[in-house]
Design a protein around this motif. Structure first.
Motif, PDB file in Angstrom:
ATOM      1  N   ALA A 120     -23.753   0.981 -62.313  1.00 37.76           N
ATOM      2  CA  ALA A 120     -23.151  -0.315 -62.642  1.00 37.76           C
ATOM      3  C   ALA A 120     -21.640  -0.276 -62.398  1.00 37.76           C
ATOM      4  O   ALA A 120     -21.050  -1.229 -61.882  1.00 37.76           O
ATOM      5  CB  ALA A 120     -23.450  -0.670 -64.102  1.00 37.76           C
ATOM      6  N   ARG A 121     -21.018   0.851 -62.754  1.00 35.88           N
ATOM      7  CA  ARG A 121     -19.566   0.985 -62.555  1.00 35.88           C
ATOM      8  C   ARG A 121     -19.225   0.904 -61.066  1.00 35.88           C
ATOM      9  O   ARG A 121     -18.306   0.180 -60.662  1.00 35.88           O
ATOM     10  CB  ARG A 121     -19.097   2.341 -63.111  1.00 35.88           C
ATOM     11  CG  ARG A 121     -17.583   2.546 -63.060  1.00 35.88           C
ATOM     12  CD  ARG A 121     -17.174   3.941 -63.518  1.00 35.88           C
ATOM     13  NE  ARG A 121     -17.528   4.974 -62.539  1.00 35.88           N
ATOM     14  CZ  ARG A 121     -16.737   5.394 -61.558  1.00 35.88           C
ATOM     15  NH1 ARG A 121     -15.541   4.845 -61.389  1.00 35.88           N
ATOM     16  NH2 ARG A 121     -17.120   6.331 -60.707  1.00 35.88           N
TER      17      ARG A 121
ATOM     18  N   SER B  86     -29.932  10.346 -72.179  1.00 35.11           N
ATOM     19  CA  SER B  86     -28.554  10.336 -71.678  1.00 35.11           C
ATOM     20  C   SER B  86     -28.538  10.407 -70.158  1.00 35.11           C
ATOM     21  O   SER B  86     -27.695   9.774 -69.522  1.00 35.11           O
ATOM     22  CB  SER B  86     -27.753  11.515 -72.222  1.00 35.11           C
ATOM     23  OG  SER B  86     -27.794  11.512 -73.615  1.00 35.11           O
TER      24      SER B  86
ATOM     25  N   TRP C 128     -19.914  12.625 -69.779  1.00 36.26           N
ATOM     26  CA  TRP C 128     -20.645  11.545 -70.447  1.00 36.26           C
ATOM     27  C   TRP C 128     -20.214  11.495 -71.890  1.00 36.26           C
ATOM     28  O   TRP C 128     -20.295  12.500 -72.606  1.00 36.26           O
ATOM     29  CB  TRP C 128     -22.159  11.802 -70.338  1.00 36.26           C
ATOM     30  CG  TRP C 128     -23.021  10.890 -71.146  1.00 36.26           C
ATOM     31  CD1 TRP C 128     -23.812  11.240 -72.202  1.00 36.26           C
ATOM     32  CD2 TRP C 128     -23.219   9.475 -70.949  1.00 36.26           C
ATOM     33  NE1 TRP C 128     -24.488  10.139 -72.676  1.00 36.26           N
ATOM     34  CE2 TRP C 128     -24.137   9.043 -71.934  1.00 36.26           C
ATOM     35  CE3 TRP C 128     -22.691   8.538 -70.062  1.00 36.26           C
ATOM     36  CZ2 TRP C 128     -24.556   7.703 -72.040  1.00 36.26           C
ATOM     37  CZ3 TRP C 128     -23.097   7.210 -70.167  1.00 36.26           C
ATOM     38  CH2 TRP C 128     -24.017   6.818 -71.130  1.00 36.26           C
TER      39      TRP C 128
ATOM     40  N   GLU D 183     -27.494   4.920 -65.032  1.00 42.05           N
ATOM     41  CA  GLU D 183     -27.401   3.452 -65.028  1.00 42.05           C
ATOM     42  C   GLU D 183     -25.961   2.993 -65.161  1.00 42.05           C
ATOM     43  O   GLU D 183     -25.504   2.092 -64.455  1.00 42.05           O
ATOM     44  CB  GLU D 183     -28.232   2.872 -66.190  1.00 42.05           C
ATOM     45  CG  GLU D 183     -29.675   2.662 -65.801  1.00 42.05           C
ATOM     46  CD  GLU D 183     -30.606   2.491 -66.980  1.00 42.05           C
ATOM     47  OE1 GLU D 183     -30.118   2.436 -68.134  1.00 42.05           O
ATOM     48  OE2 GLU D 183     -31.826   2.416 -66.738  1.00 42.05           O
ATOM     49  N   HIS D 184     -25.249   3.639 -66.079  1.00 41.96           N
ATOM     50  CA  HIS D 184     -23.854   3.272 -66.303  1.00 41.96           C
ATOM     51  C   HIS D 184     -23.025   3.495 -65.043  1.00 41.96           C
ATOM     52  O   HIS D 184     -22.213   2.653 -64.649  1.00 41.96           O
ATOM     53  CB  HIS D 184     -23.281   4.084 -67.459  1.00 41.96           C
ATOM     54  CG  HIS D 184     -21.824   3.843 -67.671  1.00 41.96           C
ATOM     55  ND1 HIS D 184     -20.854   4.563 -67.012  1.00 41.96           N
ATOM     56  CD2 HIS D 184     -21.174   2.939 -68.426  1.00 41.96           C
ATOM     57  CE1 HIS D 184     -19.670   4.109 -67.360  1.00 41.96           C
ATOM     58  NE2 HIS D 184     -19.837   3.126 -68.236  1.00 41.96           N
ATOM     59  N   GLU D 185     -23.243   4.636 -64.405  1.00 40.44           N
ATOM     60  CA  GLU D 185     -22.463   5.005 -63.228  1.00 40.44           C
ATOM     61  C   GLU D 185     -22.768   4.056 -62.054  1.00 40.44           C
ATOM     62  O   GLU D 185     -21.854   3.617 -61.341  1.00 40.44           O
ATOM     63  CB  GLU D 185     -22.773   6.465 -62.870  1.00 40.44           C
ATOM     64  CG  GLU D 185     -21.776   7.130 -61.970  1.00 40.44           C
ATOM     65  CD  GLU D 185     -20.338   6.963 -62.414  1.00 40.44           C
ATOM     66  OE1 GLU D 185     -19.495   6.862 -61.510  1.00 40.44           O
ATOM     67  OE2 GLU D 185     -20.045   6.909 -63.630  1.00 40.44           O
TER      68      GLU D 185
ATOM     69  N   ARG E  25     -29.344   6.869 -69.037  1.00 36.18           N
ATOM     70  CA  ARG E  25     -28.232   5.970 -69.379  1.00 36.18           C
ATOM     71  C   ARG E  25     -27.003   6.235 -68.509  1.00 36.18           C
ATOM     72  O   ARG E  25     -26.348   5.307 -68.044  1.00 36.18           O
ATOM     73  CB  ARG E  25     -27.831   6.171 -70.853  1.00 36.18           C
ATOM     74  CG  ARG E  25     -28.869   5.695 -71.829  1.00 36.18           C
ATOM     75  CD  ARG E  25     -28.476   4.336 -72.363  1.00 36.18           C
ATOM     76  NE  ARG E  25     -29.511   3.807 -73.229  1.00 36.18           N
ATOM     77  CZ  ARG E  25     -29.560   4.014 -74.542  1.00 36.18           C
ATOM     78  NH1 ARG E  25     -28.625   4.722 -75.137  1.00 36.18           N
ATOM     79  NH2 ARG E  25     -30.536   3.505 -75.252  1.00 36.18           N
ATOM     80  N   ALA E  26     -26.674   7.512 -68.327  1.00 37.97           N
ATOM     81  CA  ALA E  26     -25.466   7.861 -67.573  1.00 37.97           C
ATOM     82  C   ALA E  26     -25.586   7.388 -66.125  1.00 37.97           C
ATOM     83  O   ALA E  26     -24.633   6.863 -65.551  1.00 37.97           O
ATOM     84  CB  ALA E  26     -25.221   9.365 -67.633  1.00 37.97           C
TER      85      ALA E  26
ATOM     86  N   GLN F 133     -21.192   5.816 -74.787  1.00 41.06           N
ATOM     87  CA  GLN F 133     -22.206   5.561 -73.750  1.00 41.06           C
ATOM     88  C   GLN F 133     -21.551   5.176 -72.421  1.00 41.06           C
ATOM     89  O   GLN F 133     -21.972   4.233 -71.751  1.00 41.06           O
ATOM     90  CB  GLN F 133     -23.187   4.463 -74.203  1.00 41.06           C
ATOM     91  CG  GLN F 133     -23.961   4.825 -75.465  1.00 41.06           C
ATOM     92  CD  GLN F 133     -25.211   5.649 -75.194  1.00 41.06           C
ATOM     93  OE1 GLN F 133     -26.098   5.230 -74.483  1.00 41.06           O
ATOM     94  NE2 GLN F 133     -25.258   6.842 -75.744  1.00 41.06           N
ATOM     95  N   THR F 134     -20.487   5.931 -72.091  1.00 36.94           N
ATOM     96  CA  THR F 134     -19.824   5.694 -70.807  1.00 36.94           C
ATOM     97  C   THR F 134     -19.506   7.035 -70.143  1.00 36.94           C
ATOM     98  O   THR F 134     -19.446   8.060 -70.813  1.00 36.94           O
ATOM     99  CB  THR F 134     -18.477   4.948 -70.976  1.00 36.94           C
ATOM    100  OG1 THR F 134     -17.660   5.726 -71.850  1.00 36.94           O
ATOM    101  CG2 THR F 134     -18.650   3.561 -71.531  1.00 36.94           C
ATOM    102  N   THR F 135     -19.275   6.978 -68.844  1.00 34.44           N
ATOM    103  CA  THR F 135     -18.826   8.180 -68.147  1.00 34.44           C
ATOM    104  C   THR F 135     -17.300   8.114 -68.053  1.00 34.44           C
ATOM    105  O   THR F 135     -16.709   7.046 -68.151  1.00 34.44           O
ATOM    106  CB  THR F 135     -19.398   8.255 -66.719  1.00 34.44           C
ATOM    107  OG1 THR F 135     -18.910   7.152 -65.964  1.00 34.44           O
ATOM    108  CG2 THR F 135     -20.927   8.222 -66.734  1.00 34.44           C
TER     109      THR F 135
END
Ligand code: ADP
Ligand code: MG
Ligand code: ZN
Length: 470
Positions: free
Chosen positions: A224-225, A214, A245, A220-222, A217-218, A250-252
């Motif tokens: 990308a956002r 997590s 999270w 990476e997600h952040e 992933r978090a 799988q998003t913040t």
């Protein structure tokens, strides 16, 4: 064409220290306690008139972490009150450290550390009972270490690897169980993206991450956002905030805007004495008597045993297994160690994963088995059968199993000879083919001998005898 972006990550990592009692009182520090509000007292509940006393073992644990990180252990240190009003803080403030942390500097995995300080954990709020919240104060006042890195990490993987290495360190030092899943270790990444090298973007902090996966992933997600907002010309929508999270999506998501230090009105706790660590502790002796650290263990295992990197990681992360391995290979050569490690890391661990009843074999029996394999007394096939027995039955020896199950490899030329002569007699055509140069026939003949001996014939000895007799 899209631009180049510069991600910056700094980590704040909390770890509950595994002391017997809480940070400032004599209440039990028991993370396994299931009844709520039993390990509490007037001190951790901050009743008027009570006085806290700092837990020496907790201070010692943070010093050990600092020494392991090659950091500076402060001489002068003190505790501060951090004021905020959440129901999980029974005092109305949290005792933490602000200006004078116990540890500063040092590095891990090549990433600079700002500080490591000591504070007390909060209670645990439970929001799962409809429209009210329950609070369990068993955890309130448990010693909590906080490590803060410099903003010098640039990828999600490096951030997760840093946290993993810290977990290994805390376990090697024996100061925390550091399970993310149990909340004993909490990794909170601060993340920003900039489109100008050397200039930091606005950062967000992400919470509620309960696995290394997590964490990665978090981040990476952040990243990308944030990059998507830059690309859309909406970078001004990135605000300094705390984000949660969502494991399912799988998003913040935005939680709350970030407090500033002045909101907490820090001030030195008047109830606790200041500490002079270099007089209170023998820092040099503590440094000299640190246990073997994960990175030193990796180097020693590679040098002494020459085993596979994956196996080394297995031992670095599992002290019980590595103690067992070292007791098995003590006084043996590298070839023995490598063979033993192969059987341990693949077969034994595999059997233990499949079957909860399976245990590490009796050490002497495991050694006996490895010797039998090395001496060619059993085939690797036979060794696997024996292993399956000795992980369940710690009494019976590999020799006894091999004899009982007919797994002893026949190396004895005298007893193999009659069988080989019989195979040659019954397969005259194949023998002729071999003599005419058809090499492959030899393997087929060896196979026949193996079949008759139920796999116990030594294939090398069999092939040699076949050639001699034909
Ligand atoms: P705050 O006062 O908001 O808590 P700190 O200066 O204490 O901020 O830093 C907290 C963490 O955030 C540290 O790990 C630090 O390395 C990291 N950090 C600071 N600035 C940034 C940034 N621009 N991007 C990513 N991380 C950052
Ligand atoms: Mg901070
Ligand atoms: Zn208490």
């Amino acid at each position: 064409m899209s631009k180049i972006y510069y991600p910056v990550i700094g980590l704040e990592i909390h770890a509950e220290l595994n002391t017997k009692s809480k940070m400032f009182c004599a209440c039990k520090n028991d993370p396994d306690e299931t009844s709520p509000n039993v390990n509490i007292c007037p001190i951790c509940m901050a009743h008027p008139g009570t006085l806290p006393v700092a837990n020496k073992q907790a201070v010692q644990s943070v010093i050990k972490v600092g020494l392991a990180l090659g950091a500076n252990v402060a001489d002068f240190t003190e505790f501060d009150r951090k004021n905020y009003f959440y129901p999980d803080i029974p005092k109305g403030y949290q005792i933490s450290q602000y200006k004078y942390p116990i540890v500063s500097g040092g590095e891990l995995n090549g990433f600079g550390i700002t500080r490591v300080h000591l504070e007390e954990d909060t209670g645990l709020s439970k929001h799962d009972r409809g429209n009210f919240t329950l609070v369990d104060y068993n955890r309130a006042g448990v010693p909590l270490m906080e490590l803060v890195t410099e903003p010098v990490i640039h990828s999600a993987k490096d951030a997760a690897d840093f946290a993993k290495e810290l977990q290994l360190l805390l376990r090697a030092l024996g100061v925390s169980e550091a399970n993310l899943e149990k909340g004993e270790m909490r990794v909170e990444p601060n993340i920003s993206v900039s489109d100008t090298e050397g200039v930091f973007g606005t950062k967000v902090e992400v919470k509620n991450l309960n696995s290394f996966r997590s964490v990665e992933r978090a981040i990476e997600h952040e990243l990308a956002r944030m990059i998507a907002l830059y690309e859309a010309g909406r970078a001004d929508e990135i605000v300094q905030e705390t984000r949660g999270w969502d494991e399912t999506k799988q998003t913040t998501f935005s939680q709350r805007s970030k407090e500033n230090a002045h909101d907490y009105r820090y001030f030195p706790d008047p109830d606790l004495p200041k500490m002079k660590l270099h007089s209170a502790f023998d820092i040099d002796t503590m440094r000299a008597t640190l246990p073997e650290l994960p990175w030193s263990k990796r180097v020693r295992y590679a040098k002494d045993f020459g085993i596979k990197e994956n196996d080394i990681e297995l031992y670095v992360s599992d002290p019980t297994l590595s103690a067992y391995f070292e007791s098995v290979v003590e006084g043996k050569d590298a070839a023995f160690a490598q063979l033993a490690s192969n059987y341990l890391s693949s077969d034994v661990i595999g059997l233990m994963k499949k079957d909860a009843e399976a245990k590490l074999p009796n050490k002497d029996h495991f050694i006996e088995l490895i010797v039998m394999v090395t001496d060619g007394q059993v085939t690797s096939r036979g060794a696997k059968d024996i292993l399956a027995v000795i992980v369940k039955n710690l009494e019976i020896s590999p020799k006894a199993i091999a004899e009982k199950e007919g797994l002893l490899q026949q190396n004895d030329e005298g007893s193999l000879k009659p069988i080989i002569e019989q195979v040659i007699k019954e397969n005259a055509t194949m023998v002729t083919q071999y003599k005419e140069g058809k090499e492959a026939v030899l393997q087929a003949l060896v196979g026949m001998v193996m079949k008759i001996t139920k796999g116990s014939a030594n294939p090398a000895v069999t092939a040699k005898l076949l050639k001699e007799i034909m």
